[in-house]
Scaffold this active site. Structure first.
Site, mmCIF file in Angstrom:
data_model
loop_
_atom_site.group_PDB
_atom_site.id
_atom_site.type_symbol
_atom_site.label_atom_id
_atom_site.label_comp_id
_atom_site.label_asym_id
_atom_site.label_seq_id
_atom_site.Cartn_x
_atom_site.Cartn_y
_atom_site.Cartn_z
ATOM 1 N N CYS A 1 0.805 -1.230 0.000
ATOM 2 C CA CYS A 1 0.000 0.000 0.000
ATOM 3 C C CYS A 1 0.835 1.275 0.000
ATOM 4 C CB CYS A 1 -0.930 -0.001 1.207
ATOM 5 S SG CYS A 1 -1.914 -1.502 1.351
ATOM 6 N N HIS B 1 -3.149 6.895 1.921
ATOM 7 C CA HIS B 1 -3.552 5.606 1.364
ATOM 8 C C HIS B 1 -5.027 5.383 1.674
ATOM 9 C CE1 HIS B 1 -4.145 1.476 0.540
ATOM 10 N NE2 HIS B 1 -4.106 1.087 1.801
ATOM 11 N N ASN C 1 -10.187 -0.117 -1.437
ATOM 12 C CA ASN C 1 -8.744 -0.147 -1.191
ATOM 13 C C ASN C 1 -8.057 -0.757 -2.412
ATOM 14 O OD1 ASN C 1 -6.118 -0.737 -0.404
ATOM 15 N ND2 ASN C 1 -6.680 -1.479 1.615
#
Length: 312
Positions: free
Chosen positions: A113, A238, A268
């Site tokens: 990430c 993020h 995500n």
């Protein structure tokens, strides 16, 4: 050149949209349950014939067009991803081949990430050192391919997509020094492992770490840019979970900043999440050329990397 800057950005998402109602037909969940816990409404899902490098190439082509450049102008390609199926050729080489970029240095960066902000720092360092003239920096992930769609704790989170930036030399630096690091002993908290590879995480551990440890680190990234959080025009974290993004942004103290909340529409998307959200803010006119923007990635490996950039 004294530094580097982002000349342009671009993003791409697959056409298929998966709603919370769709997921409720797959696992024991509901729109209310998902929204209340992670803030996600929809996510884009790539088909079996849409590999990671294709997502990456679409985003990169848009960034190149926005910069007014051709593939021949690029001599470094960096792709941040953790969902490449094959070991070789890497995703960067495949993107270069798709776009017709002649003889670039081509490397993949796997910091999950936090991959894009690590790759962006690497491009900045490389351009400033004179080892490259212009770089394509791409975050691209196909999280749907590593997801257990019977596990409601993870399948509600993920989406697929890509975002890209063109980095070039600049007399006035537009990418500030990176702040990066990791917590290796907690690397088990976010995992993509096994055969077949599957995404898993310890959600509460990640939440506590992100909301308690990262605000001070994000403020340090601002200090390295010679700015305070109050100076920021935007914060792009993020896009893991709205319940992490909102308290983290508040604790950083960026009271005048637009806070990216693309997670609500995209889920995500791992390494793609920051460039995807950043590109959308630029495209929608929510930030202007020259505005200071904090990019801060965190998650897999419990790694983090953040820097302040000037909006292209």
């Amino acid at each position: 050149m004294n530094g580097s800057r982002i000349a342009a950005v671009g993003h791409y998402q697959p056409a298929k949209v998966l709603t919370n109602e769709d997921l409720a037909g797959l696992v024991d969940t509901s729109d209310e349950w998902i929204r209340s816990r992670v803030g996600i409404r929809t996510r884009h899902i790539a088909g079996p014939d849409e590999p990671v490098d294709e997502l990456a190439a679409h985003a990169a082509a848009k960034a190149l067009a926005a910069a007014g450049l051709t593939p021949a102008d690029i001599d470094l390609v960096l792709v941040a991803t953790s969902t490449a199926v094959d070991r070789s050729p890497n995703m960067a080489a495949r993107v270069a081949a798709r776009l017709g970029i002649p003889s670039p240095a081509a490397m993949d960066v796997n910091v999950v990430c936090a991959g894009f902000t690590h790759a962006l720092a690497t491009a900045d360092h490389t351009v400033r050192a004179g080892a490259a003239t212009r770089a394509l920096v791409i975050g691209a992930d196909k999280m749907s391919a590593v997801t257990d769609w019977s596990d409601r704790t993870t399948c509600v989170l993920v989406g697929d997509g890509a975002g890209a930036a063109v980095v070039e030399g600049a007399d006035v630096p537009g990418i500030s020094p990176v702040l990066w690091g990791s917590v290796p002993e907690m690397g088990h908290a976010v995992r993509i492992e096994g055969e077949p590879a599957r995404f898993a995480q310890e959600g509460q551990s990640v939440y506590r770490w992100a909301t308690t440890k990262l605000p001070a680190l994000a403020r340090q990234a601002c200090e390295r840019a010679g700015l305070t959080p109050e100076d920021l025009a935007a914060v792009v974290l993020h896009q893991a979970n709205l319940r992490i993004i909102e308290p983290l942004a508040a604790k950083i103290g960026a009271v005048n900043a637009v806070v990216a909340r693309d997670v609500t529409e995209s889920g995500n998307t791992s390494a793609a999440s920051i460039p995807l959200a950043f590109s959308k803010l630029v495209e929608q006119g929510e930030i202007s050329t020259g505005d200071p923007v904090l990019l801060f990635g965190f998650g897999g490996n419990l790694s983090y990397a953040g820097q302040v950039v000037r909006c292209p």
